[in-house]
Design a protein around this motif. Structure first.
Motif, short mmCIF file in Angstrom:
data_model
loop_
_atom_site.label_atom_id
_atom_site.label_comp_id
_atom_site.label_asym_id
_atom_site.label_seq_id
_atom_site.Cartn_x
_atom_site.Cartn_y
_atom_site.Cartn_z
N GLN A 1 38.39 3.83 -35.99
CA GLN A 1 39.51 4.77 -36.12
C GLN A 1 40.44 4.31 -37.24
O GLN A 1 40.88 5.09 -38.09
CB GLN A 1 40.27 4.87 -34.79
CG GLN A 1 39.42 5.49 -33.69
CD GLN A 1 40.03 5.35 -32.29
OE1 GLN A 1 40.99 4.61 -32.08
NE2 GLN A 1 39.46 6.05 -31.32
N LEU A 2 40.71 3.03 -37.26
CA LEU A 2 41.58 2.44 -38.27
C LEU A 2 41.00 2.65 -39.68
O LEU A 2 41.70 3.05 -40.61
CB LEU A 2 41.73 0.95 -37.96
CG LEU A 2 42.70 0.14 -38.80
CD1 LEU A 2 44.11 0.67 -38.59
CD2 LEU A 2 42.64 -1.33 -38.37
N ASN A 3 39.71 2.38 -39.80
CA ASN A 3 39.07 2.54 -41.11
C ASN A 3 39.12 3.98 -41.59
O ASN A 3 39.32 4.24 -42.77
CB ASN A 3 37.61 2.06 -41.06
CG ASN A 3 37.56 0.54 -40.97
OD1 ASN A 3 38.54 -0.13 -41.29
ND2 ASN A 3 36.44 0.02 -40.50
N SER B 1 48.48 9.13 -32.36
CA SER B 1 48.09 9.27 -30.98
C SER B 1 47.05 8.20 -30.59
O SER B 1 47.11 7.63 -29.50
CB SER B 1 47.53 10.67 -30.78
OG SER B 1 47.19 10.89 -29.47
N LEU B 2 46.14 7.93 -31.51
CA LEU B 2 45.08 6.96 -31.21
C LEU B 2 45.59 5.52 -31.27
O LEU B 2 45.26 4.69 -30.43
CB LEU B 2 43.91 7.13 -32.18
CG LEU B 2 43.12 8.43 -32.02
CD1 LEU B 2 42.13 8.61 -33.18
CD2 LEU B 2 42.36 8.45 -30.69
N ARG B 3 46.42 5.22 -32.27
CA ARG B 3 46.87 3.83 -32.40
C ARG B 3 47.80 3.42 -31.26
O ARG B 3 47.77 2.29 -30.79
CB ARG B 3 47.52 3.58 -33.77
CG ARG B 3 48.89 4.22 -33.96
CD ARG B 3 49.53 3.81 -35.30
NE ARG B 3 50.49 4.78 -35.76
CZ ARG B 3 51.74 4.89 -35.29
NH1 ARG B 3 52.17 4.11 -34.34
NH2 ARG B 3 52.55 5.81 -35.78
N GLY C 1 48.43 0.15 -28.44
CA GLY C 1 49.59 -0.73 -28.57
C GLY C 1 50.17 -0.91 -29.95
O GLY C 1 50.96 -1.82 -30.19
N LEU C 2 49.78 -0.05 -30.90
CA LEU C 2 50.22 -0.28 -32.28
C LEU C 2 51.33 0.68 -32.69
O LEU C 2 51.15 1.90 -32.69
CB LEU C 2 49.00 -0.10 -33.20
CG LEU C 2 49.24 -0.25 -34.69
CD1 LEU C 2 49.74 -1.64 -35.02
CD2 LEU C 2 47.95 0.04 -35.45
N TYR C 3 52.47 0.13 -33.06
CA TYR C 3 53.63 0.91 -33.52
C TYR C 3 53.86 0.67 -35.00
O TYR C 3 53.61 -0.42 -35.50
CB TYR C 3 54.90 0.44 -32.81
CG TYR C 3 55.07 0.89 -31.38
CD1 TYR C 3 55.98 1.89 -31.07
CD2 TYR C 3 54.37 0.30 -30.35
CE1 TYR C 3 56.18 2.30 -29.77
CE2 TYR C 3 54.57 0.70 -29.03
CZ TYR C 3 55.47 1.70 -28.75
OH TYR C 3 55.67 2.10 -27.45
N SER D 1 50.63 1.31 -24.78
CA SER D 1 51.56 2.31 -25.28
C SER D 1 50.84 3.65 -25.22
O SER D 1 49.72 3.73 -24.77
CB SER D 1 51.94 1.93 -26.71
OG SER D 1 52.78 2.92 -27.23
N GLY D 2 51.52 4.72 -25.66
CA GLY D 2 50.87 6.02 -25.67
C GLY D 2 50.98 6.76 -24.35
O GLY D 2 51.49 6.24 -23.36
N LYS D 3 50.50 8.02 -24.40
CA LYS D 3 50.69 8.91 -23.26
C LYS D 3 49.56 8.77 -22.24
O LYS D 3 48.77 9.69 -22.04
CB LYS D 3 50.82 10.34 -23.76
CG LYS D 3 52.07 10.50 -24.61
CD LYS D 3 52.14 11.81 -25.33
CE LYS D 3 53.45 11.90 -26.11
NZ LYS D 3 53.57 13.16 -26.83
#
Ligand code: HEM
Ligand code: SF4
Lengths: 545, 146
Positions: free
Chosen positions: A22-24, A38-40, A44-46, A119-121
């Motif tokens: 996803q990051l790539n 939404s994915l990050r 846990g990534l802010y 994190s996230g919903k």
């Protein structure tokens, strides 16, 4: 100590692989900002003011010394040599470079750590009492239940895209160290008249701009039926939660709008259809096996005739940092990381390594974190407490702040957080400077001061004796004061004192409040006792003149 | 077909073209539409409970997943498939590759990706997981551990 199996670790690796892809795709421009967000967040990534913040889960606040060493390595290798322990028992790294995140996470999988759903919903890391299993009078150790529930909602297909975040706390002790009624969903382990074990369920608590205490939606759900009940609560939330209004996403708004009785009725109606589904029953065999994994690693010891050392500084530290253990011959030791000028909860990699080493030496290699951003050694022999203190002293980790007002809880505030309205950490420092005399601190006793830099309430200011909330007024930083919030014996949201005060005068206001408390206190009364007896007026008079 | 005002069509899993009506159209005229072999589009905000007793009149149900963050479709799929045992096709339309694993386990039986994913390499997306921590609507071939 409970450890992930090989299969669990494999799952963590697969999740990192997925996230790396996803990051790539984001870095190559194939994935747009919104979707990546939404994915990050689910990992846990802010994105923060200066860099990226990564939140790593510490399930139930428990770390092995090896896990703590791995976190220290991450702090050195990928961050600026420190990490930040949070009020939800996790750890955050504030200076992470985006392309390195997958490597960082992969390093952590070796010791069974991850950032899944921090994190996230979706359902977040589940919090438990940091003293689970250690204190007298506990109804039941909550951790095996936490683990079974965490697993169930890990990438749950139906409930991974909820209207808002979903925080669960579970408490099995008499006192509520978890603050469960200010969680989206709180579970309290209880026994019914027949002596059977179950949960009472509270839904719709939360802090933020509209702080709410979760009402009870079920007084007794048998343990084996808890998964289906939780699913039903989340199903109603998923379908009916407010997705149309950014500020009303949390379940507390739905519960308030429907009314607790109607919400409970809807959940119950759904639950009647699923509670007998054998697939949704809690796996009691697995529960038993987890109970064994979470068994305490110590047996009672007889220390008859043992006399502790006499030392002035040691005795001060011991008064606030050492508690009795349910296993005879042992103590629970709390270690405060506070130091003037450093952010509450911050730990350097060096401190983490020292704590890991001391944990090996004195605490069966287990280390816990708490909602007051302190560290707990759960298994220290009484006749080794002095040696531990000596080692802490040598390493400048002997702060006696724990259990005094100097153990302030503060969020990162404007120094790190781009949502902040005001600073938090510098206010904490100024309060600590004002109350820098140990005798005075000991006289005041345990008094919680929590400071949040904005309404998101990361520092839980609503449930502190003295809560400070940062805000902007005509471009200047102001603080709203709330008094007498609590969760331990009962749950109360702090009452607003009056108009917010300026940054210059906020420390004076805190001092005035403390003085009213001291002047009115009778014998062993706590801050909330005094407040309940004398009301808010005397505090108002003193602060606003 | 004169009876349907704004027909959209979709190719079902058997490569047949099937006409779709909106939820509102269905609710209003289901007695009339029932014999026409139409499918139904359900938006996330549509109340799936309203068709609970009409499921054997509907050939196919399309759930719209275009809004990445709107998770109601997963619960709709669960209710249709697991709770009400709907036997027709449940197709996830406007689907995102990153969410297929969630859709399929919630009970969606087929999918049609959003246009923007045309030409994407599916390998770059999830390869699935070697275990799942919960039972859900669809557990086919999965290694469950809970
Ligand atoms: C600097 C990075 C941070 C950011 C951007 C951030 C952001 C947020 C936001 C936006 C919320 C409100 C969410 C909502 O109500 O829907 C929130 C809540 C919360 N955060 Fe943070 N946070 C950060 C750091 C922290 C830290 C360091 C802690 C712990 C010390 C923390 C603990 C919490 C807690 C406990 C809540 C829940 C409050 C409640 O019950 O309503 N956060 N955070
Ligand atoms: S309370 Fe506000 S300022 Fe503090 S960390 Fe949370 S979001 Fe940032």
């Amino acid at each position: 100590m409970y450890k992930y199996s090989e299969k669990d670790t494999q799952f963590l690796v697969e999740r990192v692989d997925q996230f790396e892809k996803q990051l790539n795709r984001y870095l190559s421009g194939e994935l747009d900002e919104d979707k990546f967000r939404s994915l990050r967040l689910r990992n846990g990534l802010y994105m923060e003011l200066h860099a990226h913040m990564l939140r790593v889960a510490i399930p139930y606040g428990i770390l092995s010394s090896n896990q703590l060493r791995a976190l220290a390595d991450v702090a050195d290798k990928y961050d600026r040599g420190f990490g930040h322990f949070t009020t939800r028992q996790n750890i955050q790294f504030n200076w992470i470079q985006l392309p390195e995140i997958a490597n960082l996470l992969r390093d952590l999988t070796d010791v069974g750590l991850h950032a899944i759903q921090t994190s996230g919903k979706a359902t977040r890391n589940i919090t438990a009492d940091p003293l689970s299993g250690l204190t007298e009078g506990e109804i039941e150790d909550a951790r095996p239940y936490c683990e079974l529930i965490r697993r169930w909602f890990n990438l749950h297909p139906e409930f991974s895209w909820l209207p808002g975040k979903f925080k669960i706390a579970i408490n099995g002790a008499k006192l509520d160290e978890t603050a469960l009624r200010i969680h989206d969903l709180g579970l309290r382990l209880v026994k019914n008249k027949k002596g059977e074990l179950g949960f009472s369920v509270y839904v719709g608590g939360g802090l933020g701009a509209a702080a709410m205490i979760g009402p009870e939606t079920a007084s007794f759900v048998p343990i084996e039926d808890i998964l289906s009940y939780l699913e039903s609560a989340m199903r109603i939330y998923n379908l009916k939660g407010r997705r149309d209004h950014q500020k009303k996403l949390r379940i507390k708004f739905l519960v308030r709008e429907l009314g607790a009785a109607e919400f409970s009725r809807l959940v119950d109606e759904d639950w009647q259809q699923t509670k007998n589904d054998p697939e949704l029953k809690l796996n009691l065999k697995e529960l038993q096996s987890l109970k064994e994994d979470f068994e305490l690693p110590i047996d009672p010891i007889n220390l008859k005739g043992f006399r502790d050392e006499v030392d002035f500084n040691y005795s001060i530290w011991k008064k606030n940092n050492v508690r009795s253990h349910k296993v005879s011959g042992y103590s629970i030791v709390t270690i405060s990381l506070t130091k003037l000028g450093s952010a509450p909860g911050d730990a350097t990699s060096e401190q983490m390594r020292i704590l890991a080493k001391l944990g090996d030496q004195y605490s069966s290699s287990e280390i816990r974190t708490t909602k007051r951003q302190t560290i707990v050694f759960p298994f220290v022999r009484k006749d080794e407490v002095f040696d531990l203190w000596k080692s802490l002293e040598e390493n400048d980790l002997d702060s006696p702040h724990q259990g005094t007002l100097a153990q302030i809880v503060a969020c990162p505030g404007r120094d790190y957080c781009d949502l902040a309205k005001a600073v938090s950490i510098p206010i904490a420092t100024r309060v600590q400077e004002r109350f820098n005399e140990m005798n005075k601190l000991l006289d005041i006793g345990d008094l919680n001061i929590n400071i949040s830099g904005c309404e998101n309430s990361c520092a839980h200011h609503h449930i502190a004796d003295i809560g400070l909330l940062g805000m902007q007024k005509n471009g200047e930083e102001y603080y709203q004061i709330t008094l007498a919030g609590e969760t331990l014996h009962e749950t109360n949201i702090g009452k607003k004192l009056g108009p917010s005060v300026s940054s210059e005068t906020v420390v004076d206001a805190v001092e005035n409040i403390v003085n009213v408390f001291i002047d009115n206190r009778k014998s062993e009364e706590k801050f909330t006792d005094v407040f309940k007896r004398i009301g808010i007026e005397p505090f108002k008079e003193k602060v606003y003149g | 077909m004169v009876e349907i005002e704004n027909p959209t069509t979709l190719i079902n899993k058997d490569y047949e073209s099937i006409e779709l009506v909106t939820f509102a159209e269905w609710i209003e005229g289901f007695e009339r539409l029932a014999n026409l072999g139409v499918g139904l589009i359900l938006e996330p905000g549509d109340d799936v409970y309203l068709i609970q007793n009409q499921l054997d009149l509907i050939d196919l149900i399309a759930l719209d997943f275009s809004n990445f963050d709107d998770g109601r479709g997963y619960t709709q799929a669960y209710l249709l498939s697991k709770r009400w045992k709907y036997v027709g096709e449940i197709i996830g339309i406007n689907a995102h590759l990153d969410q297929l694993q969630f859709m399929i386990r919630s009970g969606v039986t087929s999918y049609q990706l959003l246009e923007s994913y045309k030409g994407s390499n599916e390998e770059d997306y999830s390869n699935g997981f070697s275990l799942c921590y919960q039972a859900a609507a669809n557990n086919n071939g999965l290694n469950l551990q809970y």
